[in-house]
Design a protein around this motif. Structure first.
Motif, PDB file in Angstrom:
ATOM      1  N   ALA A  37       0.823  -1.215   0.000  1.00 44.78           N
ATOM      2  CA  ALA A  37       0.000   0.000   0.000  1.00 44.78           C
ATOM      3  C   ALA A  37       0.853   1.259   0.000  1.00 44.78           C
ATOM      4  O   ALA A  37       0.408   2.317  -0.466  1.00 44.78           O
ATOM      5  CB  ALA A  37      -0.928   0.001   1.206  1.00 44.78           C
ATOM      6  N   GLY A  38       2.086   1.166   0.496  1.00 43.49           N
ATOM      7  CA  GLY A  38       2.944   2.338   0.571  1.00 43.49           C
ATOM      8  C   GLY A  38       3.977   2.428  -0.529  1.00 43.49           C
ATOM      9  O   GLY A  38       4.829   3.334  -0.512  1.00 43.49           O
ATOM     10  N   VAL A  39       3.935   1.514  -1.518  1.00 43.86           N
ATOM     11  CA  VAL A  39       4.928   1.522  -2.588  1.00 43.86           C
ATOM     12  C   VAL A  39       4.716   2.717  -3.506  1.00 43.86           C
ATOM     13  O   VAL A  39       3.596   3.024  -3.918  1.00 43.86           O
ATOM     14  CB  VAL A  39       4.852   0.214  -3.397  1.00 43.86           C
ATOM     15  CG1 VAL A  39       5.645   0.325  -4.692  1.00 43.86           C
ATOM     16  CG2 VAL A  39       5.386  -0.951  -2.575  1.00 43.86           C
ATOM     17  N   ASP A  40       5.816   3.396  -3.808  1.00 43.62           N
ATOM     18  CA  ASP A  40       5.786   4.483  -4.793  1.00 43.62           C
ATOM     19  C   ASP A  40       5.607   3.858  -6.166  1.00 43.62           C
ATOM     20  O   ASP A  40       6.475   3.135  -6.653  1.00 43.62           O
ATOM     21  CB  ASP A  40       7.105   5.270  -4.725  1.00 43.62           C
ATOM     22  CG  ASP A  40       7.180   6.396  -5.756  1.00 43.62           C
ATOM     23  OD1 ASP A  40       6.239   6.550  -6.564  1.00 43.62           O
ATOM     24  OD2 ASP A  40       8.208   7.109  -5.759  1.00 43.62           O
ATOM     25  N   ARG A  41       4.470   4.158  -6.812  1.00 44.16           N
ATOM     26  CA  ARG A  41       4.175   3.524  -8.100  1.00 44.16           C
ATOM     27  C   ARG A  41       5.151   3.933  -9.197  1.00 44.16           C
ATOM     28  O   ARG A  41       5.198   3.310 -10.253  1.00 44.16           O
ATOM     29  CB  ARG A  41       2.742   3.860  -8.540  1.00 44.16           C
ATOM     30  CG  ARG A  41       1.636   3.355  -7.604  1.00 44.16           C
ATOM     31  CD  ARG A  41       1.752   1.854  -7.351  1.00 44.16           C
ATOM     32  NE  ARG A  41       0.517   1.271  -6.846  1.00 44.16           N
ATOM     33  CZ  ARG A  41       0.226   1.093  -5.578  1.00 44.16           C
ATOM     34  NH1 ARG A  41       1.100   1.465  -4.654  1.00 44.16           N
ATOM     35  NH2 ARG A  41      -0.925   0.537  -5.213  1.00 44.16           N
ATOM     36  N   ASP A  42       5.929   4.981  -8.971  1.00 41.92           N
ATOM     37  CA  ASP A  42       6.911   5.424  -9.962  1.00 41.92           C
ATOM     38  C   ASP A  42       8.307   4.864  -9.698  1.00 41.92           C
ATOM     39  O   ASP A  42       9.248   5.164 -10.433  1.00 41.92           O
ATOM     40  CB  ASP A  42       6.976   6.951 -10.006  1.00 41.92           C
ATOM     41  CG  ASP A  42       5.677   7.571 -10.490  1.00 41.92           C
ATOM     42  OD1 ASP A  42       5.057   6.981 -11.389  1.00 41.92           O
ATOM     43  OD2 ASP A  42       5.280   8.629  -9.964  1.00 41.92           O
ATOM     44  N   ALA A  43       8.461   4.058  -8.641  1.00 41.24           N
ATOM     45  CA  ALA A  43       9.764   3.469  -8.317  1.00 41.24           C
ATOM     46  C   ALA A  43      10.166   2.491  -9.419  1.00 41.24           C
ATOM     47  O   ALA A  43       9.309   1.878 -10.066  1.00 41.24           O
ATOM     48  CB  ALA A  43       9.706   2.768  -6.969  1.00 41.24           C
ATOM     49  N   PRO A  44      11.464   2.301  -9.646  1.00 43.87           N
ATOM     50  CA  PRO A  44      11.911   1.478 -10.790  1.00 43.87           C
ATOM     51  C   PRO A  44      11.488   0.018 -10.728  1.00 43.87           C
ATOM     52  O   PRO A  44      11.354  -0.624 -11.772  1.00 43.87           O
ATOM     53  CB  PRO A  44      13.440   1.620 -10.750  1.00 43.87           C
ATOM     54  CG  PRO A  44      13.772   2.138  -9.391  1.00 43.87           C
ATOM     55  CD  PRO A  44      12.592   2.947  -8.957  1.00 43.87           C
ATOM     56  N   LEU A  45      11.280  -0.527  -9.527  1.00 46.40           N
ATOM     57  CA  LEU A  45      10.840  -1.916  -9.402  1.00 46.40           C
ATOM     58  C   LEU A  45       9.503  -1.992  -8.663  1.00 46.40           C
ATOM     59  O   LEU A  45       9.223  -2.952  -7.943  1.00 46.40           O
ATOM     60  CB  LEU A  45      11.888  -2.755  -8.660  1.00 46.40           C
ATOM     61  CG  LEU A  45      13.241  -2.940  -9.342  1.00 46.40           C
ATOM     62  CD1 LEU A  45      14.168  -3.786  -8.470  1.00 46.40           C
ATOM     63  CD2 LEU A  45      13.092  -3.573 -10.725  1.00 46.40           C
ATOM     64  N   ALA A  46       8.664  -0.994  -8.860  1.00 43.95           N
ATOM     65  CA  ALA A  46       7.389  -0.918  -8.142  1.00 43.95           C
ATOM     66  C   ALA A  46       6.571  -2.189  -8.349  1.00 43.95           C
ATOM     67  O   ALA A  46       6.251  -2.565  -9.474  1.00 43.95           O
ATOM     68  CB  ALA A  46       6.599   0.294  -8.620  1.00 43.95           C
ATOM     69  N   GLY A  88      11.130  -0.232  -4.690  1.00 36.77           N
ATOM     70  CA  GLY A  88       9.710  -0.548  -4.781  1.00 36.77           C
ATOM     71  C   GLY A  88       9.380  -2.024  -4.819  1.00 36.77           C
ATOM     72  O   GLY A  88       8.208  -2.392  -4.955  1.00 36.77           O
ATOM     73  N   ALA A  89      10.378  -2.910  -4.700  1.00 34.94           N
ATOM     74  CA  ALA A  89      10.119  -4.343  -4.731  1.00 34.94           C
ATOM     75  C   ALA A  89       9.534  -4.814  -3.403  1.00 34.94           C
ATOM     76  O   ALA A  89       9.757  -4.200  -2.351  1.00 34.94           O
ATOM     77  CB  ALA A  89      11.400  -5.111  -5.045  1.00 34.94           C
ATOM     78  N   LEU A  90       8.798  -5.913  -3.452  1.00 29.50           N
ATOM     79  CA  LEU A  90       8.156  -6.488  -2.273  1.00 29.50           C
ATOM     80  C   LEU A  90       8.720  -7.881  -2.028  1.00 29.50           C
ATOM     81  O   LEU A  90       8.624  -8.764  -2.885  1.00 29.50           O
ATOM     82  CB  LEU A  90       6.647  -6.581  -2.482  1.00 29.50           C
ATOM     83  CG  LEU A  90       5.918  -5.255  -2.720  1.00 29.50           C
ATOM     84  CD1 LEU A  90       4.496  -5.504  -3.194  1.00 29.50           C
ATOM     85  CD2 LEU A  90       5.913  -4.419  -1.447  1.00 29.50           C
ATOM     86  N   VAL A  91       9.324  -8.083  -0.865  1.00 31.19           N
ATOM     87  CA  VAL A  91       9.911  -9.371  -0.508  1.00 31.19           C
ATOM     88  C   VAL A  91       8.836 -10.263   0.102  1.00 31.19           C
ATOM     89  O   VAL A  91       8.174  -9.870   1.067  1.00 31.19           O
ATOM     90  CB  VAL A  91      11.084  -9.184   0.476  1.00 31.19           C
ATOM     91  CG1 VAL A  91      11.609 -10.543   0.939  1.00 31.19           C
ATOM     92  CG2 VAL A  91      12.200  -8.368  -0.158  1.00 31.19           C
ATOM     93  N   LEU A  92       8.683 -11.468  -0.453  1.00 32.62           N
ATOM     94  CA  LEU A  92       7.682 -12.398   0.061  1.00 32.62           C
ATOM     95  C   LEU A  92       8.247 -13.350   1.104  1.00 32.62           C
ATOM     96  O   LEU A  92       7.532 -13.729   2.033  1.00 32.62           O
ATOM     97  CB  LEU A  92       7.081 -13.218  -1.079  1.00 32.62           C
ATOM     98  CG  LEU A  92       6.370 -12.456  -2.201  1.00 32.62           C
ATOM     99  CD1 LEU A  92       5.607 -13.430  -3.094  1.00 32.62           C
ATOM    100  CD2 LEU A  92       5.447 -11.389  -1.654  1.00 32.62           C
TER     101      LEU A  92
END
Length: 561
Positions: A37-46, A88-92
């Motif tokens: 929810a807090g990821v910057d949608r413009d980040a390179p790995l969003a 912007g990546a999300l670690v699972l």
């Protein structure tokens, strides 16, 4: 981009594939959703979903290096993980590995052998086994591994995905449990060359903490007519059946792309490869984790893998004199290797030599493993960069090749690979070609790898066709619904062969997905739908099969090869 749904779909997919040996720990779904929810949608790995090998620190998850008795709670993320999150990546979660990153097979873990993604009787390759399988199964977009002897390249080759082994020191190893501290590299897996390289670029640069970190000094782009070295025939002896022919086909493609290809006697490089495990350098593994192994002899055979424990313990008998002798020998071989490779833009080799079964590795754990590293073991000792890329299939299983070049040739290798690496086609399947269904083996035989689970835009209808084996037919209809399926990536040549054998009434068309992107996909000719039962309301072929009862499922099972 609906990141929340993407995360939910990933966790559903993890549950559906039922491969618990891939993971050592998963973050709670709610935590990842909150982060999304807090990821910057413009980040390179969003929104890029990531798995991390469990010898690399992730805040909030224990680091075990594949040994529960070694577990500790890290104070924060490893530098590589922190940089992924900042992009912007999300670690699972954390993935299984050959214990203490010691092995190229993926079977040396108390959490169980990591089976190959599509051929579960075969090894996945290691030591970054769980990371490679997580990418190959489409559970994540990118995974981090490590590579000392080939662990970021061998499992990539066995799964038809990309494995980036950067120049030593480009990615800081802060927060990484060492295997051989002086030559360890953090590596990247992805199904796509561009994503793999973009991710690796974002990880590079000193962090002020790793004393071995280096500033990138990229070499010039390769010329229009690059010079590519390949091994002379004697060094290709002993490849698995069909692999020499597959390599020859790859070499022919490189020539056709305009490169000059020259056979080279790579004996000095292969002698260096033998030093990594067959010489004094094994003592660096003892320096890394030997104290833990020595302190827990009672755990060997349970918590501690016996083969790994024996390798680590072997360094105790190495003398300082032997270390200096092997260092001198390495210096001599390194000079010869530099002279040998001078004037070439890259060395092209098979990534590994064979793809054994789990039983073959169990019968000869050390010998089977040693065969895996012929073309990978020398790279880090010689301070070389390497890139593993898919190169087709042999008997329905992936075959991979590797470009290796001097330090800081990372970008150049990617440029070279992009010139001739197999182009691919993404294909949506919604029925009998889904994972675990009767015709999925046809996709695998064509060299396909699973990309991700998806849903179509809400403009399709699904019908149960009267075929053997049973399969659905999908047609576009503005008043339709969203249908669940999977996207698989095929080499262009494999796609052509696959489509050529497609029986009526099936056809291939353009399908719109729920995120408005388009992909090639299975559709049915309208004439085939006359009298067919509509099953759109179930939302997917598996759901319809389940709802239609055991008799329908028995027909499917009986049709499986």
């Amino acid at each position: 981009m609906n990141l929340e749904q993407k995360v939910r779909d990933a966790y559903a997919r993890i549950a559906a594939v039922d491969r618990p040996e891939v993971w050592i720990s998963l973050r709670p779904l709610e935590d990842v959703l909150a982060e999304a929810a807090g990821v910057d949608r413009d980040a390179p790995l969003a929104g890029v979903l990531v798995a991390v090998k469990d010898n690399i620190d992730v805040a909030g998850l224990a680091t075990t290096a594949g040994a529960p008795s070694f577990a500790y709670a890290p104070s924060g993320d490893a530098t590589a993980v922190a940089r992924l999150r900042a992009a912007g990546a999300l670690v699972l979660g954390k993935t299984n590995l050959d214990q203490f990153a010691t092995g190229l097979v993926g079977t040396r873990s108390p959490h169980g052998a990591v089976r190959h993604a599509f051929a579960p009787d075969r090894i996945s390759g290691g030591s970054s086994s769980g990371s490679a399988v997580a990418v190959a199964l489409g559970l994540v977009d990118v995974a981090l591994g490590t590579d000392t002897a080939g662990s970021g390249r061998v499992p990539a080759a066995l799964h038809g995905i990309v494995g980036v082994k950067p120049t030593r020191g480009l990615v800081p190893t802060t927060g990484v449990v060492p295997a051989c501290r002086s030559i360890d590299c953090v590596t990247v897996f992805a199904r796509d060359l561009d994503l793999a390289r973009r991710t690796a670029e974002l990880l590079t640069g000193p962090d002020g903490l790793d004393p071995l970190a280096r500033v990138d000094e990229p070499l010039p782009a390769p010329p229009a007519r690059p010079r590519i070295a390949v091994p002379t025939p004697e060094h290709l002896a002993g490849l698995a059946e069909g692999w020499a022919e597959a390599f020859a086909t790859c070499v022919a493609g490189v020539r056709a792309s305009g490169a000059e290809v020259v056979e080279l006697d790579i004996a000095p490089l292969l002698e260096v490869a033998g030093l990594l495990y067959g010489g004094a350098f094994v003592a660096e593994r003892t320096a890394a984790v030997g104290a833990h192994v020595a302190a827990h002899p009672e755990l060997v055979g349970t918590d501690l893998d016996p083969t790994v424990a024996a390798i680590v313990a072997a360094g105790e008998s190495v003398s300082a004199v032997e270390v200096f002798r092997d260092r001198e020998r390495l210096d001599v071989l390194a000079a010869r290797s530099r002279e040998l490779l001078a004037g070439f833009d890259a060395l092209l080799t098979p990534t590994t030599t064979w793809h054994p079964t789990l039983a073959e590795v169990a019968a000869d754990p050390v010998g089977a493993n040693s065969r895996m590293g012929r073309f990978t073991n020398f790279a880090n000792l010689l301070d070389l960069a390497s890139l593993a890329v898919p190169a087709g299939t042999v008997d329905g299983l992936p075959f991979g090749v590797m470009l290796t070049g001097p330090a800081f040739s990372d970008r150049s290798l990617a440029v070279l690979a992009a010139r001739w690496a197999n182009p691919s086609v993404d294909l949506l399947v919604v029925g009998a070609h889904l994972s675990g269904h009767p015709l999925n083996h046809q996709l695998v035989a064509a060299g396909a790898t699973l990309v991700r689970a998806v849903r179509t835009a809400p403009q399709y209808r699904l019908f149960a066709l009267d075929t053997a084996p049973p399969k659905p037919g999908m047609v576009r209809d503005a008043d339709g619904a969203s249908i669940a399926g999977e996207v698989w990536r095929l080499p262009a040549a494999g796609f052509g062969t696959f489509v050529a054998g497609l029986p009526q009434p099936m056809t291939i068309g353009t399908v719109t997905l729920e995120d408005a992107s388009t992909v090639r996909g299975f559709l049915a000719e309208p004439a085939a739908l006359q009298g067919a039962e509509e099953i759109t309301g179930f939302g997917s072929w598996p759901a319809a099969q389940h709802a239609r009862g055991p008799a329908s499922r028995a027909v499917v099972a009986a049709s499986a090869p």
